[in-house]
Design a protein around this motif. Structure first.
Motif, PDB file in Angstrom:
ATOM      1  N   ASP A   1      39.266  50.564  31.656  1.00 45.94           N
ATOM      2  CA  ASP A   1      39.042  49.182  32.089  1.00 45.94           C
ATOM      3  C   ASP A   1      40.044  48.237  31.417  1.00 45.94           C
ATOM      4  O   ASP A   1      40.618  47.348  32.058  1.00 45.94           O
ATOM      5  CB  ASP A   1      37.610  48.747  31.765  1.00 45.94           C
ATOM      6  N   SER A   2      40.260  48.449  30.112  1.00 42.11           N
ATOM      7  CA  SER A   2      41.241  47.630  29.394  1.00 42.11           C
ATOM      8  C   SER A   2      42.650  47.906  29.914  1.00 42.11           C
ATOM      9  O   SER A   2      43.470  46.993  30.037  1.00 42.11           O
ATOM     10  CB  SER A   2      41.177  47.924  27.888  1.00 42.11           C
ATOM     11  N   LEU A   3      42.923  49.171  30.225  1.00 45.31           N
ATOM     12  CA  LEU A   3      44.243  49.549  30.730  1.00 45.31           C
ATOM     13  C   LEU A   3      44.549  48.855  32.046  1.00 45.31           C
ATOM     14  O   LEU A   3      45.651  48.321  32.248  1.00 45.31           O
ATOM     15  CB  LEU A   3      44.295  51.060  30.918  1.00 45.31           C
ATOM     16  N   LEU A   4      43.596  48.855  32.973  1.00 45.32           N
ATOM     17  CA  LEU A   4      43.827  48.253  34.281  1.00 45.32           C
ATOM     18  C   LEU A   4      44.044  46.743  34.161  1.00 45.32           C
ATOM     19  O   LEU A   4      44.888  46.169  34.858  1.00 45.32           O
ATOM     20  CB  LEU A   4      42.658  48.561  35.209  1.00 45.32           C
ATOM     21  N   ALA A   5      43.278  46.105  33.264  1.00 42.67           N
ATOM     22  CA  ALA A   5      43.485  44.672  33.041  1.00 42.67           C
ATOM     23  C   ALA A   5      44.867  44.419  32.446  1.00 42.67           C
ATOM     24  O   ALA A   5      45.569  43.478  32.835  1.00 42.67           O
ATOM     25  CB  ALA A   5      42.389  44.129  32.118  1.00 42.67           C
ATOM     26  N   GLU A   6      45.267  45.288  31.509  1.00 39.90           N
ATOM     27  CA  GLU A   6      46.592  45.160  30.901  1.00 39.90           C
ATOM     28  C   GLU A   6      47.690  45.366  31.943  1.00 39.90           C
ATOM     29  O   GLU A   6      48.667  44.613  31.993  1.00 39.90           O
ATOM     30  CB  GLU A   6      46.734  46.204  29.784  1.00 39.90           C
ATOM     31  N   GLY A   7      47.525  46.385  32.784  1.00 37.81           N
ATOM     32  CA  GLY A   7      48.523  46.668  33.811  1.00 37.81           C
ATOM     33  C   GLY A   7      48.656  45.538  34.804  1.00 37.81           C
ATOM     34  O   GLY A   7      49.766  45.211  35.241  1.00 37.81           O
ATOM     35  N   ARG A   8      47.529  44.937  35.162  1.00 39.24           N
ATOM     36  CA  ARG A   8      47.557  43.803  36.092  1.00 39.24           C
ATOM     37  C   ARG A   8      48.314  42.626  35.483  1.00 39.24           C
ATOM     38  O   ARG A   8      49.141  41.986  36.142  1.00 39.24           O
ATOM     39  CB  ARG A   8      46.115  43.399  36.417  1.00 39.24           C
TER      40      ARG A   8
END
Length: 351
Positions: free
Chosen positions: A221-228
């Motif tokens: 979840d943190s990764l996807l927010a970071e990637g966005r």
């Protein structure tokens, strides 16, 4: 014969010139050193030592991190006995390492080779993970842990060592980690460091069936927010660096008094051009969910284009690898607006 008995001059001279002082018994045999001779030299107090089954270290001291890597690969990639003589004696730098077959370094050791600061140094690792085909009939031994996989990725060569790509190495590392912070640090560095996109990592975690673990799900979840956030920053940079007119950022489009048309990441109302970032990532193997999300993207795009709005669809990978090309695509769409019929009037609202 004892371990002090000298070998014939030719093998000794050839081995002394070898760049790596670690060799398999098959390689030694190709030099004329029999298994019995190698075993004698590896006895306690001898000039060599057995690093792993079938792998000799040609000096009595502790192995270097490079020797451990090559030793693990020689063990994991060793051929059947009947094919042993076909193995090259010592692969040269830059050549295909036939002695390693299709084995490659993965997990934390691979991430250390990819220069991840969040991965421990090679010498501090108790185990070196080696990815091998599922059919390989070997067991983990010593400092070598075998990771078996159905699909084998194409390895990258790093300092002469075949290494799993970052997404696969991360999945194999995460499989052994139970601390949420360690998992989050690896995933975050992979994206911030430009090694790969979040979707590639999520796909590998999904294939490894790791998305059922709560600490992995939280990290994703943190990764996807970071990637966005990183993809949006690249989009802002693209507009600024390549002299595109300033758009309206992160807006919702609606028909006057009508339905919601969807949100877009950038919109040029005078030219009726929208940019949409595709940051989809499959979750928990639900291909059906991924297909449904893609269908939603497609429906929105078709609806907007029927209204005369051009939608430019950009992935984070394209922004990372070909920023100038993406800027040219957007510029072309903006310039082409003068040749199109006027778009329907839409209401633009902040998202």
């Amino acid at each position: 014969m004892n371990h002090n008995t000298p070998l014939s001059p030719l093998p000794l001279q050839h081995l002394a010139d070898a760049q790596l002082r670690v060799m398999s018994t098959a390689q030694l045999d190709a030099h004329g050193v029999s298994s019995a001779d190698a075993g004698a030299h590896c006895r306690p107090g001898g000039p060599w030592q057995q690093l792993l089954p079938g792998v000799c270290l040609l000096h009595p001291g502790p192995p270097t991190s490079e020797e451990r890597l090559h030793g693990a690969l020689l063990y994991a990639g060793r051929p059947p006995v009947r094919a042993a003589r076909a193995v090259p004696a010592q692969p040269g730098a830059g050549e295909q390492h036939a002695a390693y077959a299709d084995a490659m370094i993965t997990g934390l050791a691979a991430l250390a080779l990819h220069r991840f600061s969040s991965a421990p140094p090679l010498l501090s690792l108790d185990r070196i993970d080696v990815l091998v085909p599922r059919t390989r009939r070997l067991r983990s031994v010593g400092f070598t842990r075998l990771v078996r996989g159905h699909g084998m990725p194409t390895p990258q060569q790093i300092t002469g060592v075949p290494v799993a790509p970052v997404p696969r190495a991360i999945a194999d590392a995460v499989a052994q980690l139970t601390e949420a912070g360690a998992v989050r640090r690896l995933l975050t560095e992979a994206v911030r460091g430009g090694h790969c996109e979040p979707a590639a990592i999520v796909r590998e975690l999904n294939r490894a069936r790791l998305l059922t673990r709560p600490h992995v799900v939280d990290a994703v979840d943190s990764l996807l927010a970071e990637g966005r956030a990183i993809a949006e920053d690249r989009l802002y940079r693209m507009v600024a660096e390549y002299g595109l007119p300033d758009p309206l950022w992160n807006v919702d489009l609606r028909l006057p008094g009508g339905p919601h048309l969807g949100g877009v990441d950038a919109y040029w109302p005078d030219q009726a051009v929208a940019v949409e970032l595709d940051t989809r990532a499959p979750r928990q193997g639900f291909r059906q969910d991924d297909d449904a999300l893609w269908s939603e993207y497609a429906r929105k795009r078709e609806h907007l284009e029927r209204l005369g709005i051009t939608v430019v669809h950009i992935t984070p990978k394209k922004l990372r690898d070909s920023l100038e090309q993406q800027a040219a695509i957007v510029r072309t769409a903006l310039m082409a607006s003068t040749d199109r019929d006027p778009a329907a009037y839409v209401v633009v609202l902040p998202r």
